[in-house]
Scaffold this active site. Structure first.
Site, PDB file in Angstrom:
ATOM      1  N   SER A 236      -1.808 -50.183  44.905  1.00 32.77           N
ATOM      2  CA  SER A 236      -2.388 -51.272  44.126  1.00 32.77           C
ATOM      3  C   SER A 236      -3.557 -50.880  43.221  1.00 32.77           C
ATOM      4  O   SER A 236      -4.045 -51.703  42.455  1.00 32.77           O
ATOM      5  CB  SER A 236      -2.839 -52.405  45.059  1.00 32.77           C
ATOM      6  OG  SER A 236      -3.865 -51.973  45.919  1.00 32.77           O
ATOM      7  N   LYS A 281      -8.587 -60.042  47.683  1.00 38.72           N
ATOM      8  CA  LYS A 281      -9.216 -59.021  46.842  1.00 38.72           C
ATOM      9  C   LYS A 281     -10.198 -59.647  45.847  1.00 38.72           C
ATOM     10  O   LYS A 281     -11.220 -59.049  45.522  1.00 38.72           O
ATOM     11  CB  LYS A 281      -8.143 -58.214  46.119  1.00 38.72           C
ATOM     12  CG  LYS A 281      -7.321 -57.357  47.061  1.00 38.72           C
ATOM     13  CD  LYS A 281      -6.357 -56.447  46.328  1.00 38.72           C
ATOM     14  CE  LYS A 281      -5.659 -55.521  47.318  1.00 38.72           C
ATOM     15  NZ  LYS A 281      -4.805 -54.518  46.671  1.00 38.72           N
TER      16      LYS A 281
END
EC number: 3.4.21.53
Length: 346
Positions: A236, A281
């Site tokens: 990611s 996140k």
């Protein structure tokens, strides 16, 4: 009388000790996902032995994962933004060792693709060697289960050399479930072959092998690019690695002193792909003082919608999390690395 009371007291102590062990110490087959950390990428990347010294920072964001016990399960239920997932949901059919290997390969691939895209953006020459397709996970129903292993690199199908994972996917999808194919692959530096029948994939109903895969590439450049990411896994960070490397390669200040976080995979064409846990996140980025957060503006096709009617793009998930948690952070949608660069250069 005192002897009897002492026996009862010992039994109660033993019972309470066992209960405490059950609640606090003994793990159960579930994990708790929660907002993790935001890491300044300048601490993890060098180009020609130099680090980024411009003001502000690019941050990669993480999701923290904790093995659940009964106690943490109860605590997590009452803690906002914590999610409980089963071991199978997180790791599929992979063993602990296979899962760790898989995360390492994902990270290595994201780094190579970030290098490729950063060199493209900086208009610098390089040579890219396509090694094949990493086998990342093998489904229980796959006919190649027990024939392939996580970490194998498939370099040909039916004798046809592969130049991308898309070539493999397209070749397979032109066939029917039940058709037999031969895969040529490398394991521990040795060439091997395996043949088996194709299957109908349960999620998409298309013909497939029943494995998760990712491109295995190697980049050679005159610029010496090094990563220090021993404690970080997964794909990611691809977008944010690309932005950090581009700034270093072009000696260009993209941030203008701003604290910028983001997430998203990156492919050979610079397309930013969706990731899991983006709601957490965003929270991690805000806690570290990020002003801007780049989120994948990924495409949701009909098949994905059919499989999960409630599915949203990563950008939509990030916006919802920011609103829900009243975060003071700007969410910016990006489809490609070039979109992020254009936004920063405005």
């Amino acid at each position: 009388m005192k002897i009897t009371e002492n026996k009862y007291f010992k039994k109660i102590v033993i019972f309470l000790t066992l209960l405490l062990l059950l609640l606090v110490v003994i793990p159960i087959p579930y994990f708790i996902e929660m907002p993790g950390s935001s890491e300044n990428i300048r601490d993890h990347v060098t180009v020609n032995e130099k680090r980024d010294n411009f003001d502000g920072s690019f941050m990669l964001t993480t999701v923290a994962v904790q093995q659940a016990t009964v106690a943490t399960l109860i605590q997590g239920y009452f803690t906002p933004n914590n999610d409980l997932i089963s071991k199978k949901e997180m790791m599929g059919t992979s063993s602990d060792r296979e899962y760790e290997k898989m995360q390492t390969y994902y990270m290595e691939t994201s780094q190579n693709l970030a290098i490729k895209n950063a060199l493209d953006l900086a208009e610098k020459p390089y040579d890219m060697t396509y090694e094949g397709v990493y086998v990342m996970e093998i489904g229980e129903d796959s006919n190649f289960n027990h024939l392939l292993e996580v970490g194998d690199t498939i370099y040909a199908v039916d004798g046809k050399k592969l130049n991308s994972s898309k070539e493999l996917t397209d070749y397979i999808q032109d066939k029917k479930p039940g058709d037999k194919v031969k895969l040529s692959f490398i394991r521990d530096d040795q060439k091997k072959e395996a043949s088996a029948k194709l299957m109908k994939l349960p999620e998409t109903k298309k013909t497939g092998i029943g494995i998760s895969l990712v491109d295995h590439t190697e980049i050679e450049s005159k610029d010496k690019i090094d990563f220090q990411t021993d404690e970080i896994g997964g794909p990611s960070a691809g977008l944010m690695f690309t932005l950090e490397l581009y700034g270093l390669l072009a000696n260009k200040d993209l941030r203008d002193g701003k604290e910028i976080a983001g997430t998203g995979t990156i492919d050979q064409e610079g397309v930013v792909g969706r990731i899991g846990g983006i709601d957490k996140k965003v929270i991690a980025a805000d806690a570290e003082g990020a002003e801007i957060f780049f989120a994948p503006d990924d495409k949701i096709d009909a098949e994905m919608k059919k499989y999960d009617p409630e599915i949203k793009t990563n950008y939509q998930e990030a916006v919802e999390s920011a609103k829900k948690n009243k975060l003071d952070i700007k969410i910016v949608p990006v489809k490609t690395a070039q979109d992020a660069v254009k936004y920063l250069e405005k």
